[in-house]
Design a protein around this motif. Sequence first.
Motif, short mmCIF file in Angstrom:
data_model
loop_
_atom_site.label_atom_id
_atom_site.label_comp_id
_atom_site.label_asym_id
_atom_site.label_seq_id
_atom_site.Cartn_x
_atom_site.Cartn_y
_atom_site.Cartn_z
N ALA A 224 0.83 -1.21 0.00
CA ALA A 224 0.00 0.00 0.00
C ALA A 224 0.86 1.26 0.00
O ALA A 224 0.55 2.24 -0.69
CB ALA A 224 -0.93 0.00 1.21
N GLN A 225 1.97 1.23 0.76
CA GLN A 225 2.84 2.39 0.83
C GLN A 225 3.59 2.63 -0.48
O GLN A 225 4.00 3.74 -0.78
CB GLN A 225 3.84 2.23 1.98
N ARG A 226 3.75 1.57 -1.28
CA ARG A 226 4.43 1.69 -2.58
C ARG A 226 3.45 1.93 -3.72
O ARG A 226 3.86 1.95 -4.89
CB ARG A 226 5.25 0.44 -2.84
N GLY A 227 2.18 2.06 -3.40
CA GLY A 227 1.19 2.32 -4.44
C GLY A 227 0.68 1.10 -5.16
O GLY A 227 -0.05 1.21 -6.15
N VAL A 228 1.05 -0.10 -4.67
CA VAL A 228 0.57 -1.34 -5.28
C VAL A 228 -0.83 -1.62 -4.74
O VAL A 228 -1.07 -1.50 -3.54
CB VAL A 228 1.52 -2.51 -4.94
N PRO A 229 -1.79 -1.99 -5.61
CA PRO A 229 -3.15 -2.28 -5.14
C PRO A 229 -3.14 -3.32 -4.01
O PRO A 229 -2.49 -4.36 -4.12
CB PRO A 229 -3.85 -2.82 -6.39
N SER A 230 -3.84 -3.01 -2.93
CA SER A 230 -3.83 -3.86 -1.75
C SER A 230 -5.26 -4.15 -1.30
O SER A 230 -6.03 -3.22 -1.05
CB SER A 230 -3.05 -3.19 -0.61
N LEU A 231 -5.60 -5.43 -1.21
CA LEU A 231 -6.94 -5.81 -0.76
C LEU A 231 -7.19 -5.32 0.65
O LEU A 231 -8.27 -4.81 0.96
CB LEU A 231 -7.09 -7.34 -0.82
N THR A 232 -6.20 -5.47 1.53
CA THR A 232 -6.38 -5.09 2.93
C THR A 232 -6.60 -3.59 3.06
O THR A 232 -7.39 -3.14 3.89
CB THR A 232 -5.17 -5.52 3.76
#
Length: 330
Positions: A224-232
């Motif tokens: 999430a911090q790297r901008g990758v889509p995150s389900l959580t």
Amino acid sequence: MTVLMRSLCLLLALFAQIGQADEIRPAYLQLTERQPGLYEVLFKVPARGESERLDLRVAFDDSVRSGDVATGFVGGAHLQRWTIQRDGGLQGAEVRLEGPAALRTESLLRVQYLDGSSLIHRLTPDAPRYVIEGHPGLAQVIHTYFVLGVEHILIGVDHLLFVLVLLLIVDGLRKLLWTITAFTVAHSITLSLAALDLVRVPVPPVEACIALSIVFVAVEIVHAQRGVPSLTARRPWVVAFTFGLLHGLGFAAALGAIGLPQADVPAALLFFNVGVEAGQLIFVSAVLACGWLLKHCLSAVPAGWRVWPAYAIGSLAMYWVIERTAGFWA
């Protein structure tokens, strides 16, 4: 290193120390009434391997007659079994912890009576002696199991770390409330089902999966911090509910070691669960308060700071995954 980073490192070091310290594992003393005045004693003391046990002993007053003691090592604990007798039953008899370890170790005392009722009491370093009372009333059962629930969540480092990583990835009070509620509902379901023996799952795999759940959310924080889509990050309540089912099985394992009083199963189960929720709310409130203080005390919070505690927590949890998985074949 910033004050924030130092605080987080100290907190994680404390968690790691607690998670590895055998000495804080409680002992367990069970007195089971086999016939009027005759009791079978089981005393379980934490141990390292099959040679080193805590120097902790149990003793009764002179009115109690004791038989020969059988000993052995099972599953990282030293077991002692013997029988005791006392005319008229154990009401009014004194039981106490002795030995150097009594100064730093507590023991859970459980007296199981013939009629199915049971008495639970904690022997602590501050109060190592206890005069056994009569059969417990409902109020005593409620108080005991509520306190046990609170204490279990507050010393359950893996459960607390899972809640902590959820707090790190969730933004916004409304989303946080939904996430905590989902986690609560999920582990309440499996705790109840397992405690009532409606669901049976081996404990070691559950403990390994609980550690793995921490790793999963820690990785999601980094994504999430790297901008990758995150389900959580998008739907934290889904992940909280899913892994909450596993954590409920972990709570049930602890409750299974204590046992439920046959005469008051609903009350004991309900208030153990309420105690777990109360302890969880205490922890969440403390973390949010610390976060608020740090935010207002620091001149600036580094961008992407959540990555560093995520790496630290994830590394510790991965160590637990390996350790617990290796324990399958130990």
